[in-house]
Scaffold this motif. Structure first.
Motif, PDB file in Angstrom:
ATOM      1  N   SER A 142       0.824  -1.217   0.000  1.00 47.84           N
ATOM      2  CA  SER A 142       0.000   0.000   0.000  1.00 47.84           C
ATOM      3  C   SER A 142       0.855   1.262   0.000  1.00 47.84           C
ATOM      4  O   SER A 142       0.689   2.134  -0.867  1.00 47.84           O
ATOM      5  CB  SER A 142      -0.966  -0.017   1.180  1.00 47.84           C
ATOM      6  OG  SER A 142      -1.873  -1.110   1.072  1.00 47.84           O
ATOM      7  N   PRO A 143       1.792   1.441   0.942  1.00 45.46           N
ATOM      8  CA  PRO A 143       2.632   2.644   0.879  1.00 45.46           C
ATOM      9  C   PRO A 143       3.583   2.656  -0.306  1.00 45.46           C
ATOM     10  O   PRO A 143       3.962   3.723  -0.784  1.00 45.46           O
ATOM     11  CB  PRO A 143       3.389   2.620   2.208  1.00 45.46           C
ATOM     12  CG  PRO A 143       3.317   1.224   2.694  1.00 45.46           C
ATOM     13  CD  PRO A 143       2.029   0.670   2.175  1.00 45.46           C
ATOM     14  N   PHE A 144       3.970   1.484  -0.816  1.00 48.65           N
ATOM     15  CA  PHE A 144       4.834   1.416  -1.996  1.00 48.65           C
ATOM     16  C   PHE A 144       4.169   2.091  -3.197  1.00 48.65           C
ATOM     17  O   PHE A 144       4.772   2.937  -3.879  1.00 48.65           O
ATOM     18  CB  PHE A 144       5.155  -0.046  -2.291  1.00 48.65           C
ATOM     19  CG  PHE A 144       5.591  -0.343  -3.701  1.00 48.65           C
ATOM     20  CD1 PHE A 144       6.867  -0.022  -4.132  1.00 48.65           C
ATOM     21  CD2 PHE A 144       4.727  -0.961  -4.587  1.00 48.65           C
ATOM     22  CE1 PHE A 144       7.267  -0.307  -5.443  1.00 48.65           C
ATOM     23  CE2 PHE A 144       5.112  -1.250  -5.886  1.00 48.65           C
ATOM     24  CZ  PHE A 144       6.382  -0.920  -6.314  1.00 48.65           C
ATOM     25  N   LEU A 145       2.909   1.762  -3.455  1.00 48.94           N
ATOM     26  CA  LEU A 145       2.207   2.370  -4.583  1.00 48.94           C
ATOM     27  C   LEU A 145       1.986   3.855  -4.363  1.00 48.94           C
ATOM     28  O   LEU A 145       2.127   4.661  -5.285  1.00 48.94           O
ATOM     29  CB  LEU A 145       0.872   1.655  -4.805  1.00 48.94           C
ATOM     30  CG  LEU A 145       0.966   0.242  -5.396  1.00 48.94           C
ATOM     31  CD1 LEU A 145      -0.377  -0.459  -5.340  1.00 48.94           C
ATOM     32  CD2 LEU A 145       1.490   0.291  -6.827  1.00 48.94           C
ATOM     33  N   THR A 146       1.648   4.238  -3.129  1.00 45.49           N
ATOM     34  CA  THR A 146       1.464   5.656  -2.838  1.00 45.49           C
ATOM     35  C   THR A 146       2.768   6.421  -3.018  1.00 45.49           C
ATOM     36  O   THR A 146       2.783   7.530  -3.564  1.00 45.49           O
ATOM     37  CB  THR A 146       0.941   5.849  -1.408  1.00 45.49           C
ATOM     38  OG1 THR A 146      -0.300   5.157  -1.279  1.00 45.49           O
ATOM     39  CG2 THR A 146       0.737   7.313  -1.082  1.00 45.49           C
ATOM     40  N   MET A 147       3.871   5.824  -2.574  1.00 42.05           N
ATOM     41  CA  MET A 147       5.169   6.482  -2.703  1.00 42.05           C
ATOM     42  C   MET A 147       5.518   6.750  -4.157  1.00 42.05           C
ATOM     43  O   MET A 147       6.020   7.828  -4.499  1.00 42.05           O
ATOM     44  CB  MET A 147       6.254   5.624  -2.052  1.00 42.05           C
ATOM     45  CG  MET A 147       7.663   6.203  -2.111  1.00 42.05           C
ATOM     46  SD  MET A 147       8.571   5.688  -3.597  1.00 42.05           S
ATOM     47  CE  MET A 147       8.800   3.946  -3.259  1.00 42.05           C
ATOM     48  N   ILE A 148       5.235   5.809  -5.052  1.00 40.18           N
ATOM     49  CA  ILE A 148       5.512   6.043  -6.465  1.00 40.18           C
ATOM     50  C   ILE A 148       4.640   7.186  -6.982  1.00 40.18           C
ATOM     51  O   ILE A 148       5.093   8.047  -7.741  1.00 40.18           O
ATOM     52  CB  ILE A 148       5.284   4.774  -7.301  1.00 40.18           C
ATOM     53  CG1 ILE A 148       6.164   3.630  -6.812  1.00 40.18           C
ATOM     54  CG2 ILE A 148       5.588   5.047  -8.772  1.00 40.18           C
ATOM     55  CD1 ILE A 148       5.900   2.319  -7.523  1.00 40.18           C
ATOM     56  N   GLY A 149       3.371   7.205  -6.555  1.00 39.81           N
ATOM     57  CA  GLY A 149       2.490   8.289  -6.968  1.00 39.81           C
ATOM     58  C   GLY A 149       2.965   9.640  -6.475  1.00 39.81           C
ATOM     59  O   GLY A 149       2.948  10.635  -7.217  1.00 39.81           O
ATOM     60  N   VAL A 150       3.401   9.708  -5.220  1.00 39.50           N
ATOM     61  CA  VAL A 150       3.874  10.968  -4.646  1.00 39.50           C
ATOM     62  C   VAL A 150       5.138  11.440  -5.346  1.00 39.50           C
ATOM     63  O   VAL A 150       5.261  12.606  -5.741  1.00 39.50           O
ATOM     64  CB  VAL A 150       4.111  10.808  -3.134  1.00 39.50           C
ATOM     65  CG1 VAL A 150       4.842  12.016  -2.568  1.00 39.50           C
ATOM     66  CG2 VAL A 150       2.786  10.609  -2.401  1.00 39.50           C
ATOM     67  N   GLY A 152       8.948   5.491   6.948  1.00 36.82           N
ATOM     68  CA  GLY A 152       9.146   6.544   5.965  1.00 36.82           C
ATOM     69  C   GLY A 152       8.131   6.485   4.844  1.00 36.82           C
ATOM     70  O   GLY A 152       7.646   7.507   4.358  1.00 36.82           O
ATOM     71  N   LEU A 153       7.767   5.262   4.426  1.00 36.53           N
ATOM     72  CA  LEU A 153       6.766   5.129   3.385  1.00 36.53           C
ATOM     73  C   LEU A 153       5.397   5.579   3.880  1.00 36.53           C
ATOM     74  O   LEU A 153       4.606   6.147   3.146  1.00 36.53           O
ATOM     75  CB  LEU A 153       6.694   3.672   2.907  1.00 36.53           C
ATOM     76  CG  LEU A 153       7.919   3.139   2.160  1.00 36.53           C
ATOM     77  CD1 LEU A 153       7.677   1.708   1.735  1.00 36.53           C
ATOM     78  CD2 LEU A 153       8.248   3.994   0.949  1.00 36.53           C
ATOM     79  N   ARG A 154       5.116   5.322   5.136  1.00 35.93           N
ATOM     80  CA  ARG A 154       3.826   5.757   5.676  1.00 35.93           C
ATOM     81  C   ARG A 154       3.717   7.274   5.685  1.00 35.93           C
ATOM     82  O   ARG A 154       2.638   7.840   5.472  1.00 35.93           O
ATOM     83  CB  ARG A 154       3.655   5.205   7.089  1.00 35.93           C
ATOM     84  CG  ARG A 154       3.335   3.702   7.117  1.00 35.93           C
ATOM     85  CD  ARG A 154       3.288   3.189   8.533  1.00 35.93           C
ATOM     86  NE  ARG A 154       2.921   1.778   8.551  1.00 35.93           N
ATOM     87  CZ  ARG A 154       3.148   0.975   9.585  1.00 35.93           C
ATOM     88  NH1 ARG A 154       3.720   1.450  10.675  1.00 35.93           N
ATOM     89  NH2 ARG A 154       2.782  -0.292   9.538  1.00 35.93           N
ATOM     90  N   LEU A 155       4.821   7.951   5.940  1.00 45.69           N
ATOM     91  CA  LEU A 155       4.794   9.413   5.885  1.00 45.69           C
ATOM     92  C   LEU A 155       4.462   9.892   4.482  1.00 45.69           C
ATOM     93  O   LEU A 155       3.739  10.873   4.294  1.00 45.69           O
ATOM     94  CB  LEU A 155       6.138   9.979   6.339  1.00 45.69           C
ATOM     95  CG  LEU A 155       6.471   9.841   7.826  1.00 45.69           C
ATOM     96  CD1 LEU A 155       7.883  10.351   8.099  1.00 45.69           C
ATOM     97  CD2 LEU A 155       5.468  10.601   8.683  1.00 45.69           C
ATOM     98  N   ALA A 156       5.005   9.181   3.493  1.00 48.74           N
ATOM     99  CA  ALA A 156       4.740   9.563   2.104  1.00 48.74           C
ATOM    100  C   ALA A 156       3.259   9.451   1.759  1.00 48.74           C
ATOM    101  O   ALA A 156       2.742  10.178   0.902  1.00 48.74           O
ATOM    102  CB  ALA A 156       5.554   8.686   1.148  1.00 48.74           C
TER     103      ALA A 156
END
Length: 619
Positions: A229-237, A278-282
């Motif tokens: 979940s945070p991996f995909l969001t991180m790429i989007g951010v 760190g990914l959760r912050l993203a």
């Protein structure tokens, strides 16, 4: 960016390289000059973090004798008119050179930032370029300013990798020989290219890879929620930002601080992929929902079992036809992400092409990725420059043996010579060769929304169970495939089985070694593809668990290597929900709960099966 420096031939130490930025901005050429050093292991070079070889001695390796120049935001045309963006780091000398491609959805502009992040993994340009390689760092479609829509390891991405390789080979700075490099997603795109067979691709170095996206996102039916979940969001951010941020003053300042030798050394023991916080912050940062939330919806909600959506996101069937040299590797700690995929790839590639394997111990992979660069240089010097470096000397598999703290070798995987030993999950909580008095043990897993407040929390049933062996009389070496054969009942129609293997030292401290997972409803085993210690689960259909009836499960634990020292104990932890901090979770990867409330009962007929021997060394 142009880097010019000392061009002395045969230089064995680093050179000062002067950087001149020639990237056009607003129609003008902006220039600046600074000084950097070539990285490496020799005196005076910028020191790389992590182990640089797997214990071999190498010869005739390329020396750092070139300055560097960088071309930013170079458009690379794909067959459908989409343009990928790449940064090209290349020697400033005249002539043509072999090229190493690193492609991913992560920002190409910060691959030299030096931060311990799980997406700075393209390798160190200041190591390979001075030694006569072009380093092409490209963004996949829909990321980092590249055209198109990100597809997350789909068939379109594989075609793009073919086109990227062939475009690279045709450039005036390339001699036609192309390799690929980088870990994690950078390693996955290497396999994507290899199964498409671009003629110019001569060798790859996919360390910490996953050839199958379902295997990375789901652990036999359990969604790896705290990573995917945070991996995909991180790429989007990160894809929402461009050069104004990634090439701006703030990150330039951070780059200078992170390059301070003392600061850089302190990053050697940081695991970028375990930095879930760190990914959760993203995830809190704003970004477009398309396609990132669409991909998440498909992966987490709409396609929970293997189906056509996932079949488009695997290269596993194509690996059988790969005919270029492949160097595989991983660290033993990467249990919930790339370690399973490394062995999946090895199984598919075995006996079909030249394969070498390097398995690393704790902190074997560093973030930013700088480990194994000397090993990679020996690999690419051999295949792209026709140098006799010694990379093919000796047995093809080299692995670090934790506990024994030494390099070992093997000609096959799993290494031959071990016997599978079975330990019973006894009713008294012991892990033992004999079952003792037959019996059972139970624990409880609660779903959410029950509105239950216990009158006496201390009287509540446990949420997990442990089985622990007696202190070992002698060292026990475990290398290879591991399986939990579970005979159990559940009071619900579905549940999760989460098993973690631990090494308990003489003071009682427990270290996680490996783990295995299974959603009970997807327990069907492909017997024709399985072997003792290594069941293969289809994960294509679901069958309800008959409540309160005994069911036999075969749960694969991720293959691993460990010496359990004399006096230590072997412990198995079993639970059905690892969301709480009290549950063990390797690299802090935790799973979306199945959600059922159940009492799970484990029969003493259950067995932990592992390869055991006193010496796994060959050659």
């Amino acid at each position: 960016m142009l880097l010019v420096g000392n061009q002395t031939k045969g230089c064995t130490t680093s050179m000062a390289l002067h950087i001149i930025d020639v990237a056009p901005k607003g129609g003008e050429v902006m220039a600046r000059t600074s000084t950097v050093r070539a990285s490496g292991t020799a005196p005076g070079q910028r020191k790389l973090n992590g182990p640089q070889t797997t214990g071999r001695e190498y010869r005739s390796l390329s020396e750092p004798e070139h300055g560097m120049r960088r071309d930013d935001d170079v458009p690379v045309p794909m067959r459908d008119g989409v343009r990928l963006l790449a940064d090209v780091h290349r020697p400033d000398s005249d002539g043509r050179f072999p090229a190493l491609i690193a492609a991913s959805p992560y920002p190409r502009q910060i691959q030299d930032l030096g931060a311990p992040m799980g997406f700075i993994e393209a390798s160190a340009s200041d190591f390979f370029v001075p030694r006569g390689y072009v380093h092409v760092i490209a963004n996949l479609r829909g990321t980092g300013g590249s055209d198109g829509t990100f597809g997350c390891f789909d068939g379109q991405e594989r075609q793009d990798m073919y086109d990227l390789v062939e475009w690279t080979a045709e450039q005036p700075w390339c001699d036609g020989n192309v390799g690929m490099i980088g870990i994690s997603y950078f390693a996955m795109t290497q396999l994507e290219a290899a199964v498409e067979h671009p003629p110019a691709l001569k060798a790859i170095f996919p360390v910490a890879t996953s050839p199958d996206m379902y295997e990375a996102a789901y652990h036999h039916g359990l969604f790896s929620a705290t990573f995917i979940s945070p991996f995909l969001t991180m790429i989007g951010v990160t894809s929402a930002h461009g050069d104004a941020l990634w090439r701006g003053r703030l990150l330039d300042a951070a780059r200078r601080v992170l390059a301070v030798p003392g600061v850089h050394r302190r990053l050697a023991t940081m695991n970028g992929e375990a930095a879930i916080g760190g990914l959760r912050l993203a995830m809190r940062a704003k970004h477009d929902s398309h396609p990132w939330d669409d991909i998440w919806q498909a992966a987490a909600v709409d396609h929970q079992l293997r189906d056509g959506w996932w079949d488009d996101r695997t290269v596993q069937p194509g690996l059988a036809g790969v005919d270029i040299p492949v160097y595989l590797g991983c660290d033993w700690q990467n249990v919930p992400l790339h370690l399973p995929g490394t062995f999946t790839a090895l199984r598919e590639l075995a006996d079909r092409t030249t394969v070498r394997v390097g398995m690393l111990g704790e902190f074997g992979l560093t973030w930013p990725w700088e480990s194994l660069h000397v090993e990679a240089l020996a690999w690419f010097d051999h295949w792209l420059k026709d140098r006799d470096t010694g990379i093919l000397d000796g047995p093809p598999i080299r692995y670090w043996m934790p506990g024994a703290e030494e390099w070992r070798t093997a000609t096959l995987w799993p290494p031959p010579g071990a016997r599978h030993r079975e330990l019973a999950l006894r009713a008294d909580g012991r892990l033992s060769d004999d079952e003792g008095t037959p019996g059972q043990r139970s624990y409880r897993c609660l779903g959410t929304g029950l509105n239950h407040v216990p009158a006496d929390p201390a009287a509540e049933p446990p949420s997990q169970l442990t089985w622990t062996s007696a202190p070992l009389d002698a060292d026990v070496d475990m290398v290879g495939d591991i399986e939990l054969r579970l005979t159990a009942t559940a009071t619900a129609a579905d549940t999760a089985w989460i098993a973690v293997l631990q090494d308990v030292d003489t003071s009682g401290g427990a270290s996680d070694v490996t783990a295995g997972w299974l959603r009970a409803s997807v327990r069907e085993v492909d017997e024709s593809a399985s072997r003792p210690g290594a069941p293969v689960l289809r994960c294509r259909t679901a069958e309800a668990v008959p409540p309160r009836e005994p069911v036999n499960y075969r749960i694969p634990l991720v293959p691993n290597a460990r010496r359990f020292a004399a006096g230590h104990c072997i412990r198995l932890v079993l639970t059905s929900d690892d969301q709480s901090k009290g549950a063990p979770a390797i690299m802090e990867f935790r799973h979306a709960p199945v959600g059922t409330s159940t009492t799970n009962t484990i029969s003493s007929a259950s067995r932990y099966c592992f390869p055991s021997s006193t010496n796994q060394t060959e050659g």
